[in-house]
Write a protein that holds these residues in place. Structure first.
Motif, PDB file in Angstrom:
ATOM      1  N   LYS A 212       0.837  -1.324   0.003  1.00 57.40           N
ATOM      2  CA  LYS A 212       0.149  -0.134   0.003  1.00 57.40           C
ATOM      3  C   LYS A 212       0.697   1.284  -0.066  1.00 57.40           C
ATOM      4  O   LYS A 212       0.570   2.256  -0.816  1.00 57.40           O
ATOM      5  N   LEU A 213       2.062   1.321   0.816  1.00 57.50           N
ATOM      6  CA  LEU A 213       2.795   2.427   0.936  1.00 57.50           C
ATOM      7  C   LEU A 213       3.994   2.663  -0.249  1.00 57.50           C
ATOM      8  O   LEU A 213       4.372   3.602  -0.751  1.00 57.50           O
ATOM      9  N   LEU A 214       4.672   1.373  -0.431  1.00 54.70           N
ATOM     10  CA  LEU A 214       5.738   1.436  -1.415  1.00 54.70           C
ATOM     11  C   LEU A 214       5.340   0.989  -2.393  1.00 54.70           C
ATOM     12  O   LEU A 214       6.142   0.863  -3.417  1.00 54.70           O
ATOM     13  N   LYS A 215       4.050   0.290  -2.700  1.00 56.77           N
ATOM     14  CA  LYS A 215       3.912  -0.079  -4.309  1.00 56.77           C
ATOM     15  C   LYS A 215       4.374  -1.201  -4.683  1.00 56.77           C
ATOM     16  O   LYS A 215       4.840  -1.223  -5.866  1.00 56.77           O
ATOM     17  N   ALA A 216       4.665  -2.242  -3.864  1.00 58.37           N
ATOM     18  CA  ALA A 216       5.455  -3.119  -4.188  1.00 58.37           C
ATOM     19  C   ALA A 216       4.656  -4.292  -4.953  1.00 58.37           C
ATOM     20  O   ALA A 216       3.375  -4.455  -4.761  1.00 58.37           O
ATOM     21  N   THR A 217       5.032  -4.721  -6.125  1.00 60.14           N
ATOM     22  CA  THR A 217       4.295  -5.918  -6.829  1.00 60.14           C
ATOM     23  C   THR A 217       4.801  -7.327  -6.735  1.00 60.14           C
ATOM     24  O   THR A 217       4.164  -8.093  -7.078  1.00 60.14           O
ATOM     25  N   ARG A 218       5.892  -7.365  -5.961  1.00 58.18           N
ATOM     26  CA  ARG A 218       6.381  -8.750  -5.503  1.00 58.18           C
ATOM     27  C   ARG A 218       6.949  -8.433  -4.149  1.00 58.18           C
ATOM     28  O   ARG A 218       7.247  -7.444  -3.863  1.00 58.18           O
ATOM     29  N   ILE A 219       6.552  -9.573  -3.187  1.00 55.68           N
ATOM     30  CA  ILE A 219       7.163  -9.625  -1.801  1.00 55.68           C
ATOM     31  C   ILE A 219       8.154 -10.605  -1.755  1.00 55.68           C
ATOM     32  O   ILE A 219       7.841 -11.909  -2.026  1.00 55.68           O
ATOM     33  N   GLY A 220       9.376  -9.971  -1.176  1.00 58.39           N
ATOM     34  CA  GLY A 220      10.307 -11.000  -0.802  1.00 58.39           C
ATOM     35  C   GLY A 220       9.906 -11.885   0.677  1.00 58.39           C
ATOM     36  O   GLY A 220       9.866 -11.165   1.702  1.00 58.39           O
ATOM     37  N   HIS A 221       9.762 -13.063   0.475  1.00 57.92           N
ATOM     38  CA  HIS A 221       9.463 -13.998   1.539  1.00 57.92           C
ATOM     39  C   HIS A 221       8.126 -14.010   1.801  1.00 57.92           C
ATOM     40  O   HIS A 221       7.349 -14.885   1.333  1.00 57.92           O
ATOM     41  N   GLY A 222       7.657 -13.148   2.672  1.00 64.05           N
ATOM     42  CA  GLY A 222       5.866 -12.740   3.001  1.00 64.05           C
ATOM     43  C   GLY A 222       5.418 -13.999   3.476  1.00 64.05           C
ATOM     44  O   GLY A 222       4.140 -14.441   3.534  1.00 64.05           O
ATOM     45  N   VAL A 223       6.291 -14.900   4.324  1.00 66.95           N
ATOM     46  CA  VAL A 223       5.957 -15.956   5.046  1.00 66.95           C
ATOM     47  C   VAL A 223       4.846 -15.817   5.903  1.00 66.95           C
ATOM     48  O   VAL A 223       3.901 -16.612   5.813  1.00 66.95           O
ATOM     49  N   ARG A 224       4.582 -14.594   6.532  1.00 67.08           N
ATOM     50  CA  ARG A 224       3.706 -14.560   7.439  1.00 67.08           C
ATOM     51  C   ARG A 224       2.352 -14.046   7.040  1.00 67.08           C
ATOM     52  O   ARG A 224       1.238 -13.945   7.774  1.00 67.08           O
ATOM     53  N   SER A 225       2.114 -13.938   5.550  1.00 66.74           N
ATOM     54  CA  SER A 225       0.939 -13.622   5.042  1.00 66.74           C
ATOM     55  C   SER A 225      -0.050 -14.457   5.344  1.00 66.74           C
ATOM     56  O   SER A 225      -1.190 -14.089   5.430  1.00 66.74           O
ATOM     57  N   TYR A 226       0.229 -15.821   5.685  1.00 59.83           N
ATOM     58  CA  TYR A 226      -0.740 -16.637   5.992  1.00 59.83           C
ATOM     59  C   TYR A 226      -1.745 -16.437   7.151  1.00 59.83           C
ATOM     60  O   TYR A 226      -2.842 -16.723   7.128  1.00 59.83           O
ATOM     61  N   GLN A 227      -1.093 -15.485   8.027  1.00 63.48           N
ATOM     62  CA  GLN A 227      -1.992 -15.191   9.190  1.00 63.48           C
ATOM     63  C   GLN A 227      -3.156 -14.226   8.866  1.00 63.48           C
ATOM     64  O   GLN A 227      -3.818 -14.005   9.903  1.00 63.48           O
ATOM     65  N   ASP A 228      -3.199 -13.705   7.706  1.00 63.82           N
ATOM     66  CA  ASP A 228      -4.266 -12.508   7.548  1.00 63.82           C
ATOM     67  C   ASP A 228      -5.115 -12.981   6.229  1.00 63.82           C
ATOM     68  O   ASP A 228      -4.523 -12.944   4.895  1.00 63.82           O
ATOM     69  N   PRO A 229      -6.153 -13.810   6.194  1.00 61.96           N
ATOM     70  CA  PRO A 229      -6.798 -14.247   5.094  1.00 61.96           C
ATOM     71  C   PRO A 229      -7.238 -12.869   4.198  1.00 61.96           C
ATOM     72  O   PRO A 229      -7.254 -13.204   3.153  1.00 61.96           O
ATOM     73  N   ALA A 230      -7.561 -11.883   4.729  1.00 64.95           N
ATOM     74  CA  ALA A 230      -7.682 -10.704   3.750  1.00 64.95           C
ATOM     75  C   ALA A 230      -6.597 -10.493   2.893  1.00 64.95           C
ATOM     76  O   ALA A 230      -6.605 -10.031   1.679  1.00 64.95           O
ATOM     77  N   LEU A 231      -5.332 -10.468   3.602  1.00 63.25           N
ATOM     78  CA  LEU A 231      -4.124 -10.544   2.779  1.00 63.25           C
ATOM     79  C   LEU A 231      -3.880 -11.417   1.549  1.00 63.25           C
ATOM     80  O   LEU A 231      -3.854 -11.136   0.512  1.00 63.25           O
ATOM     81  N   LEU A 232      -4.149 -12.737   1.974  1.00 62.77           N
ATOM     82  CA  LEU A 232      -4.100 -13.708   0.995  1.00 62.77           C
ATOM     83  C   LEU A 232      -5.008 -13.378  -0.054  1.00 62.77           C
ATOM     84  O   LEU A 232      -4.428 -13.702  -1.346  1.00 62.77           O
ATOM     85  N   GLU A 233      -6.216 -13.183   0.145  1.00 61.33           N
ATOM     86  CA  GLU A 233      -7.215 -12.909  -0.981  1.00 61.33           C
ATOM     87  C   GLU A 233      -6.658 -11.631  -1.881  1.00 61.33           C
ATOM     88  O   GLU A 233      -6.963 -11.659  -3.182  1.00 61.33           O
ATOM     89  N   TYR A 234      -6.273 -10.595  -1.254  1.00 60.99           N
ATOM     90  CA  TYR A 234      -5.682  -9.305  -1.915  1.00 60.99           C
ATOM     91  C   TYR A 234      -4.330  -9.967  -2.959  1.00 60.99           C
ATOM     92  O   TYR A 234      -4.487  -9.403  -3.871  1.00 60.99           O
ATOM     93  N   LEU A 235      -3.385 -10.547  -2.298  1.00 60.92           N
ATOM     94  CA  LEU A 235      -2.412 -10.955  -3.102  1.00 60.92           C
ATOM     95  C   LEU A 235      -2.813 -11.866  -4.100  1.00 60.92           C
ATOM     96  O   LEU A 235      -2.241 -11.617  -5.410  1.00 60.92           O
ATOM     97  N   ALA A 236      -3.471 -12.651  -3.955  1.00 60.70           N
ATOM     98  CA  ALA A 236      -4.359 -13.639  -5.290  1.00 60.70           C
ATOM     99  C   ALA A 236      -4.979 -12.605  -6.163  1.00 60.70           C
ATOM    100  O   ALA A 236      -4.691 -12.929  -7.419  1.00 60.70           O
ATOM    101  N   THR A 237      -5.783 -11.780  -5.807  1.00 59.55           N
ATOM    102  CA  THR A 237      -6.486 -10.862  -6.876  1.00 59.55           C
ATOM    103  C   THR A 237      -5.778  -9.835  -7.408  1.00 59.55           C
ATOM    104  O   THR A 237      -6.046  -9.847  -8.485  1.00 59.55           O
ATOM    105  N   ASN A 238      -4.773  -9.393  -6.688  1.00 60.09           N
ATOM    106  CA  ASN A 238      -3.776  -8.350  -7.439  1.00 60.09           C
ATOM    107  C   ASN A 238      -2.531  -9.136  -8.015  1.00 60.09           C
ATOM    108  O   ASN A 238      -1.508  -8.161  -8.486  1.00 60.09           O
ATOM    109  N   ASN A 239      -2.507 -10.484  -8.069  1.00 57.85           N
ATOM    110  CA  ASN A 239      -1.475 -10.992  -8.911  1.00 57.85           C
ATOM    111  C   ASN A 239      -0.055 -10.560  -8.258  1.00 57.85           C
ATOM    112  O   ASN A 239       0.611 -10.528  -9.028  1.00 57.85           O
ATOM    113  N   ILE A 240      -0.048 -10.406  -6.993  1.00 57.71           N
ATOM    114  CA  ILE A 240       1.320 -10.237  -6.433  1.00 57.71           C
ATOM    115  C   ILE A 240       2.124 -11.372  -5.962  1.00 57.71           C
ATOM    116  O   ILE A 240       1.459 -12.291  -5.226  1.00 57.71           O
TER     117      ILE A 240
END
Length: 334
Positions: A212-240
């Motif tokens: 949201k702040l840095l406009k990243a289109t790829r995330i290095g590691h992102g391991v803890r993304s699994y802890q937030d279902p809304a984030l998982l949905e956002y990553l999938a929907t926005n092809n990150i």
């Protein structure tokens, strides 16, 4: 399992985390730099992880000897060149090599912009000699604070035409992404892509900030993304795409065991992941090893591994024409 009809691609690979132990030893002798031991074999544990580190910062400390021996720009160019040779030896068709110029410059007060130029020269030389394709990603190393990151960015932007992206790496917990919003506005203005280390030492909020702040289109590691279902949905929907590094995540203590990696959760939620090495010299691994453990330890299917290999191609910071050329090259060689 690696599918030989598809390009083998490493998108998250630190050039300054892949300095060969024998090169570090050689440069130390050449430059009169004292090492903590007298014999090379005793030196290996100082620059390579044995099993795992207690945390990310202990892992990162293993990289320090590699930059301590870079006494001049010729040394910098040498390690950049050897990084490309390592790609060739590992059978990697395309890589994006990331590096922190200030980190490489600081031990011997080298001019940071000149370090960038030396890395560019070494990689170009290597690509020509070994017939491997590689691009460069400049890192802002937040461990050193905002002022040093601005200096680092200024040095990188002098050579922006030879870069494909800017990354934010280092102390994710102590220096959150929100502090660097102004720097990444400059990155956006320069027309460079953005990938950010996030969700490794910190939680899902770090990934949200990177996007949201840095406009990243790829995330290095992102391991803890699994802890937030809304984030998982956002990553999938926005092809990150998540740049997943299995062995690294274990060695840094981000996950307790390889088998605990949340890659299954990511795939089940439609999140695109690719496999990468991170710091191969420090970890003692190469990219094919990551595919091997994804199959044997994590039980990924051949179809999943094939999709992961294609994800890396699609997420690469190159043009569609270049992606098609990589595909055609592999098909022609089969």
């Amino acid at each position: 399992m690696v599918f030989d009809n598809l390009p083998l691609i490493d998108l998250h690979r630190h050039l300054d985390g892949n300095i060969r132990p024998d090169t570090i030893w050689d440069l130390a002798q050449q430059n009169g730099i004292a090492l903590p031991v007298e014999h090379f074999n005793d030196f290996i544990p100082h620059v390579r992880i044995e099993d795992k580190a207690s945390d990310l910062m202990e892992f990162l400390a293993k990289l320090d000897w590699g930059v301590k021996v870079l006494a001049n720009l010729e040394d910098v160019q040498r390690v950049a060149f050897e990084n490309v040779e390592d790609l060739s030896l590992a059978g990697i068709d395309y890589a994006e090599l990331r590096f922190s110029p200030y980190y490489m410059a600081m031990s011997h007060n080298l001019p940071t912009a000149d370090v960038v130029a030396a890395v560019i020269a070494g990689v170009k030389q290597g690509c020509s000699e070994f017939n491997v394709q590689a691009n460069l990603i400049g890192i802002l190393s937040r461990t050193f604070g905002l002022e040093k990151c601005q200096h680092e960015l200024d040095s990188l932007l002098v050579h922006k035409d030879n870069l494909v992206a800017i990354d934010l790496a280092g102390d994710e917990l102590g220096q959150p992404a929100e502090l660097f919003e102004q720097q990444f506005k400059q990155v956006d203005k320069a027309g460079l892509n953005v990938t950010v280390h996030a969700g490794e030492a910190a939680g899902p909020e770090s990934v949200w900030q990177a996007i949201k702040l840095l406009k990243a289109t790829r995330i290095g590691h992102g391991v803890r993304s699994y802890q937030d279902p809304a984030l998982l949905e956002y990553l999938a929907t926005n092809n990150i795409t998540l740049e997943t590094c299995l062995t690294s995540n274990y060695q840094t203590g981000t996950i307790a065991n390889i088998a605990d990696h949340p890659i299954h959760t990511f795939l089940a939620n439609g999140v695109k992941v690719c496999l990468n090495t991170d710091d191969p010299a420090v970890e003692g691994i190469e990219l094919r090893h990551e595919y091997h453990i994804a199959k044997t330890t994590l039980g990924l299917t051949d179809k999943q591994l094939q999709d992961i290999q294609l994800n890396a191609l699609h997420a690469a910071f190159i043009s569609d024409a270049e992606k098609q050329a990589l595909l055609k090259l592999k098909s022609a060689n089969i």
